[in-house]
Design a protein around this motif. Structure first.
Motif, PDB file in Angstrom:
ATOM      1  N   GLN A 351      55.691  57.378  -2.400  1.00  0.00           N
ATOM      2  CA  GLN A 351      55.143  56.883  -3.665  1.00  0.00           C
ATOM      3  C   GLN A 351      56.243  56.296  -4.545  1.00  0.00           C
ATOM      4  O   GLN A 351      56.078  55.230  -5.145  1.00  0.00           O
ATOM      5  CB  GLN A 351      54.429  58.017  -4.406  1.00  0.00           C
ATOM      6  CG  GLN A 351      53.830  57.570  -5.743  1.00  0.00           C
ATOM      7  CD  GLN A 351      53.120  58.701  -6.467  1.00  0.00           C
ATOM      8  OE1 GLN A 351      52.963  59.799  -5.929  1.00  0.00           O
ATOM      9  NE2 GLN A 351      52.691  58.437  -7.685  1.00  0.00           N
ATOM     10  N   ALA A 354      57.291  52.948  -3.166  1.00  0.00           N
ATOM     11  CA  ALA A 354      56.284  51.916  -3.457  1.00  0.00           C
ATOM     12  C   ALA A 354      56.368  51.474  -4.906  1.00  0.00           C
ATOM     13  O   ALA A 354      56.232  50.282  -5.213  1.00  0.00           O
ATOM     14  CB  ALA A 354      54.892  52.453  -3.134  1.00  0.00           C
ATOM     15  N   GLU A 355      56.601  52.403  -5.822  1.00  0.00           N
ATOM     16  CA  GLU A 355      56.717  52.053  -7.238  1.00  0.00           C
ATOM     17  C   GLU A 355      57.958  51.213  -7.495  1.00  0.00           C
ATOM     18  O   GLU A 355      57.926  50.249  -8.268  1.00  0.00           O
ATOM     19  CB  GLU A 355      56.733  53.328  -8.082  1.00  0.00           C
ATOM     20  CG  GLU A 355      55.397  54.054  -8.110  1.00  0.00           C
ATOM     21  CD  GLU A 355      55.479  55.405  -8.803  1.00  0.00           C
ATOM     22  OE1 GLU A 355      56.610  55.828  -9.153  1.00  0.00           O
ATOM     23  OE2 GLU A 355      54.420  56.038  -9.001  1.00  0.00           O
ATOM     24  N   GLU A 358      57.249  47.727  -6.171  1.00  0.00           N
ATOM     25  CA  GLU A 358      56.373  46.975  -7.069  1.00  0.00           C
ATOM     26  C   GLU A 358      57.143  46.470  -8.278  1.00  0.00           C
ATOM     27  O   GLU A 358      56.988  45.314  -8.696  1.00  0.00           O
ATOM     28  CB  GLU A 358      55.200  47.854  -7.516  1.00  0.00           C
ATOM     29  CG  GLU A 358      54.255  47.146  -8.460  1.00  0.00           C
ATOM     30  CD  GLU A 358      53.013  47.969  -8.795  1.00  0.00           C
ATOM     31  OE1 GLU A 358      52.483  47.792  -9.908  1.00  0.00           O
ATOM     32  OE2 GLU A 358      52.581  48.763  -7.945  1.00  0.00           O
ATOM     33  N   LEU A 400      54.213  51.850   3.806  1.00  0.00           N
ATOM     34  CA  LEU A 400      53.318  51.408   2.740  1.00  0.00           C
ATOM     35  C   LEU A 400      51.856  51.613   3.123  1.00  0.00           C
ATOM     36  O   LEU A 400      51.442  51.281   4.242  1.00  0.00           O
ATOM     37  CB  LEU A 400      53.539  49.924   2.443  1.00  0.00           C
ATOM     38  CG  LEU A 400      54.734  49.543   1.568  1.00  0.00           C
ATOM     39  CD1 LEU A 400      54.902  48.040   1.544  1.00  0.00           C
ATOM     40  CD2 LEU A 400      54.593  50.095   0.160  1.00  0.00           C
ATOM     41  N   GLU A 401      51.082  52.165   2.203  1.00  0.00           N
ATOM     42  CA  GLU A 401      49.641  52.279   2.402  1.00  0.00           C
ATOM     43  C   GLU A 401      49.000  50.886   2.277  1.00  0.00           C
ATOM     44  O   GLU A 401      49.568  49.967   1.684  1.00  0.00           O
ATOM     45  CB  GLU A 401      49.035  53.216   1.346  1.00  0.00           C
ATOM     46  CG  GLU A 401      49.589  54.631   1.372  1.00  0.00           C
ATOM     47  CD  GLU A 401      49.110  55.419   2.580  1.00  0.00           C
ATOM     48  OE1 GLU A 401      48.121  54.981   3.207  1.00  0.00           O
ATOM     49  OE2 GLU A 401      49.718  56.461   2.886  1.00  0.00           O
ATOM     50  N   ASP A 404      48.729  49.669  -1.227  1.00  0.00           N
ATOM     51  CA  ASP A 404      50.025  49.227  -1.765  1.00  0.00           C
ATOM     52  C   ASP A 404      50.357  47.822  -1.272  1.00  0.00           C
ATOM     53  O   ASP A 404      50.846  46.985  -2.032  1.00  0.00           O
ATOM     54  CB  ASP A 404      51.128  50.191  -1.335  1.00  0.00           C
ATOM     55  CG  ASP A 404      51.000  51.559  -1.985  1.00  0.00           C
ATOM     56  OD1 ASP A 404      50.517  51.615  -3.126  1.00  0.00           O
ATOM     57  OD2 ASP A 404      51.380  52.552  -1.348  1.00  0.00           O
ATOM     58  N   ARG A 405      50.102  47.567   0.011  1.00  0.00           N
ATOM     59  CA  ARG A 405      50.387  46.246   0.567  1.00  0.00           C
ATOM     60  C   ARG A 405      49.590  45.163  -0.161  1.00  0.00           C
ATOM     61  O   ARG A 405      50.107  44.095  -0.499  1.00  0.00           O
ATOM     62  CB  ARG A 405      50.023  46.215   2.056  1.00  0.00           C
ATOM     63  CG  ARG A 405      50.940  47.045   2.957  1.00  0.00           C
ATOM     64  CD  ARG A 405      50.331  47.138   4.352  1.00  0.00           C
ATOM     65  NE  ARG A 405      51.160  47.918   5.243  1.00  0.00           N
ATOM     66  CZ  ARG A 405      52.047  47.380   6.100  1.00  0.00           C
ATOM     67  NH1 ARG A 405      52.186  46.072   6.148  1.00  0.00           N
ATOM     68  NH2 ARG A 405      52.761  48.157   6.879  1.00  0.00           N
ATOM     69  N   ARG A 407      48.362  45.284  -3.182  1.00  0.00           N
ATOM     70  CA  ARG A 407      48.862  45.147  -4.546  1.00  0.00           C
ATOM     71  C   ARG A 407      50.129  44.290  -4.578  1.00  0.00           C
ATOM     72  O   ARG A 407      50.286  43.417  -5.441  1.00  0.00           O
ATOM     73  CB  ARG A 407      49.129  46.536  -5.133  1.00  0.00           C
ATOM     74  CG  ARG A 407      49.815  46.536  -6.495  1.00  0.00           C
ATOM     75  CD  ARG A 407      48.990  45.862  -7.537  1.00  0.00           C
ATOM     76  NE  ARG A 407      49.634  45.869  -8.839  1.00  0.00           N
ATOM     77  CZ  ARG A 407      49.534  44.908  -9.732  1.00  0.00           C
ATOM     78  NH1 ARG A 407      48.789  43.830  -9.478  1.00  0.00           N
ATOM     79  NH2 ARG A 407      50.142  44.990 -10.889  1.00  0.00           N
TER      80      ARG A 407
END
Length: 425
Positions: A351, A354-355, A358, A400-401, A404-405, A407
Motif C-alpha cells: 500500500q 502504491a501511494e 501515485e 500492484l492491485e 491501483d493499475r 488509477r
C-alpha cells in the motif's frame, strides 16, 4: 559559533552535498537558539531548499516575512533598486514588531502548533511599523556593517514592507488541484493575488515610491504563472496615476530582472538520484512561468521573443525529466525506507509503495501539463501512453492491485484511455 573562513569552506562543501546532508544541516541550524553567522551556510542552498521543502519551525520572524519570501535575497545579492529585500533586515524588523505585538503569547502558541496567523497579524505588524520611529541603533555604522543596508535605504525598504503587510489579505493560501492533488505548482503558503483584486495594492505601491513599486511588482511576477494578464492590470492602474511613464519603466525593469532569474531556479537532483516530487513541482512552476512570459504581447512582446531559445531548451529538459521520472518511478517507489527491494512484501508495504508511486506519477503529470506549451507535446503524449500501457499490461509491477493499475493509468492518460487500456471500454 563558527565564523569567517570556516563558514565559507562549509558552504562550499554543502553545494555538492546530498539532499539528506542538506536536510540534516538545515535542521541543526534551525535548532540553534541564535543562528548568527551560521545562517549564511544556507544562502547558497536556498534554491535546493525550495525544491526539497524541508519542515521548518514556524517562528515569529519566519511567519512575519512569509508573504515576502519570494523577494528576500542574501545581503550580498541585494541592491536598493532591484525590487528585493535583504535577508539581513528580517531579524531587526521582526524584533521591533515582536516587542510591540499586543497578543504575543497566543500568537506564539499558534505558531508552535504549526498554524499560520490570519491576515490581521500582518495588518497589525504594518500598523506597528507605521507608528514606531526608526530605532537610533539602525542609523549607526555598526548596523550598516552587519546588514549591508545604508541608512538612506531603510526608509523606502520599510515602506515597501508595510505596504505588503497591509494588503496581505489579497494573497491567497495556495489551493490544491482536485485532479492531481498537489498545490498549483508549488507548496508556497502564498500565491499572487487574483489579478482583478490587485488595484488597491498597486495604487498603494505607486503612491509609496519606486522601491515599493519594484518590490510589489517583483513579488507578484515572481509568483505569477499569468504574467500577461498581470501586465495588463498593472498597465491599466499606472494609467490612473500621474506617474505612468516612470511606473511603466519600473514595470519593464522588473519583468526583465524576473525573466533573467528564471534559469537560476532550475532544480537539480542530488548525485546518483532523480528529481524528487518536490523538485518536479519546482520545475513545473518554472516551466509554467516561462510559458506565461512567452505569452506577453503588445509593448512587452520583445521579452517574449527573447525567450525563444529558452523555451526550446526547457521543453527538451522537461521531456528528458519526464522520461527519466517515468522510467525510474516503479523501482524508486517500490523501495521501502533504505531498502532497495523492488517487490514490497507485506500488504502495508504494498500500500505504501502504491501511494508513493501515485504521488510520483501525479508530480510527473503536473510537469507534463506545465511544460507542454513550451513544445515537445508529441513526445509527452508518447511517453505517457507508453507508461500507461506498462502499468495496465502484463509487464507492470506485479505487486500492484488491478484497481491501483487503473488509477495510475487514469493519472497518466485520463479515465477514458485508461479504461480502454484495461479492456473495460
Amino acid at each position: 559559533m563558527i565564523e569567517g573562513g570556516a563558514i565559507r569552506d562549509l558552504a562550499k562543501d554543502l553545494r555538492d552535498a546530498s539532499d539528506s546532508a542538506i536536510l540534516r544541516v538545515t535542521g541543526m541550524i534551525d535548532r540553534l537558539p541564535e543562528r548568527g553567522a551560521s545562517d549564511r551556510l544556507l544562502d547558497g542552498l536556498r534554491p535546493r531548499l525550495c525544491a526539497l521543502r524541508p519542515p521548518r519551525p514556524l517562528n515569529f520572524s519566519r511567519a512575519l516575512f512569509m508573504p515576502l519570501d519570494a523577494v528576500i535575497v542574501p545581503p550580498n545579492q541585494w541592491h536598493v533598486s532591484d525590487g528585493t529585500i535583504p535577508r539581513s533586515l528580517i531579524a531587526p524588523v521582526a524584533a521591533l514588531v515582536e516587542s510591540q505585538y499586543p497578543e504575543l503569547p497566543s500568537l506564539q502558541a499558534m505558531l508552535a502548533a504549526g498554524k499560520l496567523p490570519q491576515a490581521a497579524f500582518w495588518r497589525q505588524a504594518a500598523e506597528i511599523l507605521s507608528a514606531s520611529p526608526m530605532p537610533d541603533s539602525w542609523r549607526a555604522a555598526e548596523f550598516q556593517t552587519s546588514t549591508g543596508i545604508a541608512p538612506q535605504a531603510l526608509t523606502p525598504l520599510l515602506a515597501a514592507i508595510r505596504v505588503v503587510f497591509a494588503h496581505v489579505g489579497l494573497f491567497r493560501a495556495n489551493g490544491r488541484s482536485a485532479t492531481l492533488g498537489a498545490p498549483a505548482w508549488h507548496e508556497s503558503a502564498w500565491r499572487a493575488p487574483a489579478v482583478q483584486s490587485l488595484r488597491p495594492l498597486l495604487l498603494a505601491a505607486a503612491r509609496s515610491g519606486p522601491t515599493t513599486w519594484s518590490v510589489v511588482l517583483t513579488l507578484l511576477f515572481e509568483q505569477s504563472t499569468e504574467p500577461a494578464a498581470l501586465v495588463e492590470t498593472v498597465t491599466a492602474v499606472t494609467a490612473e496615476t500621474r506617474l505612468a511613464a516612470p511606473l511603466g519603466d519600473g514595470l519593464r525593469r522588473v519583468i526583465g530582472a524576473v525573466i533573467d532569474k528564471l534559469d537560476q531556479a532550475a532544480p537539480q537532483p542530488s548525485p546518483g538520484s532523480v528529481l524528487s516530487d518536490a523538485a518536479l513541482d519546482a520545475q513545473s512552476l518554472r516551466a509554467a512561468r516561462l510559458a506565461g512570459f512567452s505569452a506577453l504581447r503588445g509593448e512587452m512582446v520583445g521579452f517574449a521573443r527573447s525567450l525563444t531559445a529558452r523555451r526550446q531548451e526547457m521543453a527538451s529538459e522537461c521531456a528528458a525529466q519526464l522520461a527519466d521520472g517515468l522510467n525510474s518511478a516503479p523501482t524508486a517507489c517500490a523501495a521501502s525506507g533504505e531498502a532497495a527491494s523492488c517487490m514490497p512484501g507485506t500488504p502495508e508495504e504494498r500500500q505504501g509503495a502504491a501511494e508513493r508511486l501515485e504521488s510520483r506519477l501525479k508530480a510527473l503529470r503536473r510537469l507534463d501539463l506545465a511544460a507542454r506549451p513550451l513544445g515537445e507535446a508529441q513526445t509527452h503524449e508518447t511517453l505517457l501512453a507508453q507508461a500507461a500501457a506498462f502499468y495496465c499490461g502484463n509487464d507492470g509491477p506485479a505487486w500492484l492491485e488491478r484497481g491501483d493499475r487503473l488509477r495510475l493509468c487514469e493519472i497518466l492518460v485520463g479515465a477514458e484511455a485508461a479504461l480502454r487500456l484495461a479492456g473495460m471500454s
